[in-house]
Design an enzyme around this catalytic site. Structure first.
Site, PDB file in Angstrom:
ATOM      1  N   GLU A 109      -3.863  12.702  -2.465  1.00 52.78           N
ATOM      2  CA  GLU A 109      -5.373  12.602  -2.720  1.00 52.78           C
ATOM      3  C   GLU A 109      -5.812  14.136  -2.444  1.00 52.78           C
ATOM      4  O   GLU A 109      -7.211  14.834  -3.485  1.00 52.78           O
ATOM      5  CB  GLU A 109      -6.137  11.887  -1.415  1.00 52.78           C
ATOM      6  CG  GLU A 109      -6.123  10.429  -2.088  1.00 52.78           C
ATOM      7  CD  GLU A 109      -4.071  10.202  -2.017  1.00 52.78           C
ATOM      8  OE1 GLU A 109      -3.835   8.824  -1.808  1.00 52.78           O
ATOM      9  OE2 GLU A 109      -3.743  10.871  -1.415  1.00 52.78           O
ATOM     10  N   MET A 132      -9.838   5.506  -2.855  1.00 53.23           N
ATOM     11  CA  MET A 132      -9.395   5.538  -4.439  1.00 53.23           C
ATOM     12  C   MET A 132      -7.859   4.488  -4.394  1.00 53.23           C
ATOM     13  O   MET A 132      -6.545   4.878  -3.845  1.00 53.23           O
ATOM     14  CB  MET A 132      -9.287   6.542  -4.672  1.00 53.23           C
ATOM     15  CG  MET A 132     -10.432   7.735  -4.788  1.00 53.23           C
ATOM     16  SD  MET A 132     -10.272   9.032  -6.010  1.00 53.23           S
ATOM     17  CE  MET A 132     -10.523   7.798  -7.722  1.00 53.23           C
ATOM     18  N   GLU A 187     -14.319  -7.272   9.135  1.00 54.62           N
ATOM     19  CA  GLU A 187     -14.106  -6.113   7.602  1.00 54.62           C
ATOM     20  C   GLU A 187     -15.230  -6.610   6.104  1.00 54.62           C
ATOM     21  O   GLU A 187     -16.048  -6.989   7.206  1.00 54.62           O
ATOM     22  CB  GLU A 187     -12.737  -7.155   7.141  1.00 54.62           C
ATOM     23  CG  GLU A 187     -11.031  -6.527   7.843  1.00 54.62           C
ATOM     24  CD  GLU A 187     -11.341  -4.996   7.264  1.00 54.62           C
ATOM     25  OE1 GLU A 187     -12.147  -4.643   5.924  1.00 54.62           O
ATOM     26  OE2 GLU A 187     -10.300  -4.783   7.667  1.00 54.62           O
ATOM     27  N   GLN A 199       0.808  -1.293   0.183  1.00 54.12           N
ATOM     28  CA  GLN A 199      -0.243  -0.169   0.127  1.00 54.12           C
ATOM     29  C   GLN A 199       0.978   1.089   0.132  1.00 54.12           C
ATOM     30  O   GLN A 199       1.821   0.943   0.881  1.00 54.12           O
ATOM     31  CB  GLN A 199      -1.198   0.570   1.720  1.00 54.12           C
ATOM     32  CG  GLN A 199      -1.590  -1.172   1.301  1.00 54.12           C
ATOM     33  CD  GLN A 199      -2.866  -1.177   2.222  1.00 54.12           C
ATOM     34  OE1 GLN A 199      -2.136  -1.208   3.727  1.00 54.12           O
ATOM     35  NE2 GLN A 199      -4.349  -1.310   2.459  1.00 54.12           N
TER      36      GLN A 199
END
Length: 494
Positions: free
Chosen positions: A229, A221, A278, A187
């Protein structure tokens, strides 16, 4: 013209106006009770609950549940998403996707810094900077602890200052001054964390709660690594966001936020984090050692509001964020590849692991006739859809004619059941990366986070003499008959 709601409180006023907010004045406990009320609201598509009295907490400290879930309005189920993104409440979800996709090619507009920001009406430093006053909830039975971040963004910046990332990720409260952050290497937050590790310094971070409503959508996103962002949202709205400088770390945060927690993420200290309920609908994962976030300051507005998501069985906020925003990236990528695509959608009811792509009947006329069979077109579409980062989520892809609405589950079930051959309609795509939260893969596949995915050719023959005639109202009847039928139904009954 988009209506830019620049604070959570402006967004709440919009929800009140359309009747999609329920204020709860009874005292509610943060020990599972608030989580249960939120989960009930999400599953039954009820108004967003605003808890005004929380057991054990001072008056004025509030929780907003289901801030971006599906709406209670039957005619505008995507109203909370649309309003958050500056659109009319009844905007069709595919129109939301188109707006998000268009902004991907807009010129970024960086934020502007202001002083005297609402998020710093109250400043807690030193020994006063604790989470004790804030109603951090235990949301599910089975959660490892109380999660402060379910609808906020954690802000980090690369050591050279060239890239600021606003990301949604799990953040659990270990104690009143210590948080545990879920940071995964693939990530963007993981990439920036690795930069600070290489530099040998703890990573400055700010956890933002209750920002203006569009920010969580940008935080969820799959923007290209290196793209901010904040600049994307500036380009989306055509005007800059307002930010202010933190008190103890060199970062800027949204000026209208309800709560900001400042600190540093340790390079070597870890604590167990997880499991947690989750977005696939299960209590997910085993406890894992995750980096520790040491709190150095907390700033907040008067009477702060903490947004809380009850992640789990669809449809909730992870799905309403990932569905439109990732579909926008998919749509842009497919069009950029010259493929004949009219719509893209990540199906929220399938935890956004199932993508639906529609093409026009005249698809053979696109791209110089490269794709001569429906199977060839399906594979070409799948190869683009499964690109990182969006492709990590998706395990199955339906390619359908655009006489079907991919946001309509009835259309999807009908199209898949009647148009996809049980064997020849399957197109296997092997050795694809997926997220560690998927539960369908084997233990061996989990070791590499790589496994098979499937595309389904649900396309009718484009040849007129081979194409079955639909009985659906819009496709079967001539326009003058359809006008007459609508007029008869619109006439008041006798």
């Amino acid at each position: 013209m988009k209506k830019h709601l620049t604070s959570l409180r402006a967004y709440l006023e919009e929800l009140r106006e359309i009747g999609d907010l329920r204020e709860i004045d009874d005292e509610v406990s943060t020990e599972l009770e608030a989580g249960a009320v939120i989960r009930y609201a999400v599953e039954n598509q009820l108004p967003a609950p605003l808890f005004n009295r929380l057991a054990g907490h001072r008056p004025g400290y509030r929780i907003l549940g289901a801030p971006g879930a599906l709406s209670s309005l039957p005619e505008a189920r995507w109203a909370r998403v649309a309003l958050s993104l500056g659109l009319e409440p009844g905007t069709h979800p595919l129109a939301i996707v188109d707006e998000l996709a268009a902004a991907l090619d807009a010129e970024p507009i960086p934020p502007v810094e202001i002083t005297d920001a609402p998020c710093q009406q109250n400043v807690l430093l030193g020994d006063e900077a604790t989470l004790d006053a804030f109603p951090v909830p235990l949301v599910h039975v089975g959660d490892a602890g109380r999660y402060l971040n379910t609808w906020g963004v954690i802000i980090v910046r690369s050591p050279d200052g060239s890239w600021t990332n606003w990301a949604i990720t799990r953040v659990m409260a270990a104690d009143s001054r210590t948080l545990v952050v879920m940071i995964n290497p693939p990530q963007d937050i993981g990439k920036i964390y690795a930069m600070w590790k290489e530099r040998g310094e703890p990573m400055p971070a700010a956890l933002v709660q209750g920002s203006e409503p569009a920010i969580p959508f940008a935080g969820g996103m799959a923007l290209p690594s290196g793209r901010d962002e904040s600049g994307y949202l500036g380009g989306y709205f055509g005007e800059p966001l307002e930010v202010t400088r933190c008190r103890t770390v060199d970062l800027q945060v949204p000026a209208s936020a309800e709560i900001v927690v400042e600190g540093h993420v340790s390079l070597d200290e870890t604590l167990p984090e997880g499991p947690m309920g989750e977005f696939f609908g299960y209590i997910s994962g085993q406890p894992r050692q995750r980096p520790v976030f040491h709190v150095s300051a907390i700033t907040h507005r008067d009477d702060p509001i903490l947004p809380v998501v009850s992640a789990g069985k669809p449809v909730e906020e992870v799905h309403t964020v990932v569905g439109p925003t990732h579909a926008a990236e998919v749509l842009r990528n497919l069009r950029g590849a010259g493929l004949p695509v009219t719509a893209a959608w990540l199906i929220p009811e399938g935890s956004c692991t199932l993508a639906a792509i529609t093409v026009p009947r005249e698809w053979r006329q696109w791209g110089g006739g490269i794709h001569t069979t429906t199977r060839m077109l399906t594979r070409a579409i799948a190869n683009v859809v499964l690109r990182p980062k969006v492709g990590f989520w998706i395990t199955r892809i339906l390619v359908l004619d655009d006489d079907l609405d991919p946001t309509d589950l009835r259309d999807l079930a009908w199209g898949f059941a009647t148009r996809c051959h049980p064997v020849q309609g399957q197109v296997l795509i092997e050795d694809q990366l997926f997220t560690p939260l998927h539960i369908i893969y084997t233990a061996a596949e989990m070791q590499t986070l790589s496994g098979p995915k499937m595309a389904y050719d649900c396309l009718l023959s484009p040849d007129a003499d081979k194409r079955p005639v639909s009985t659906a109202f819009e496709q079967n009847f001539p326009e003058h008959i359809k006008r007459r039928a609508r007029a008869l139904w619109d006439r008041p009954g006798s």
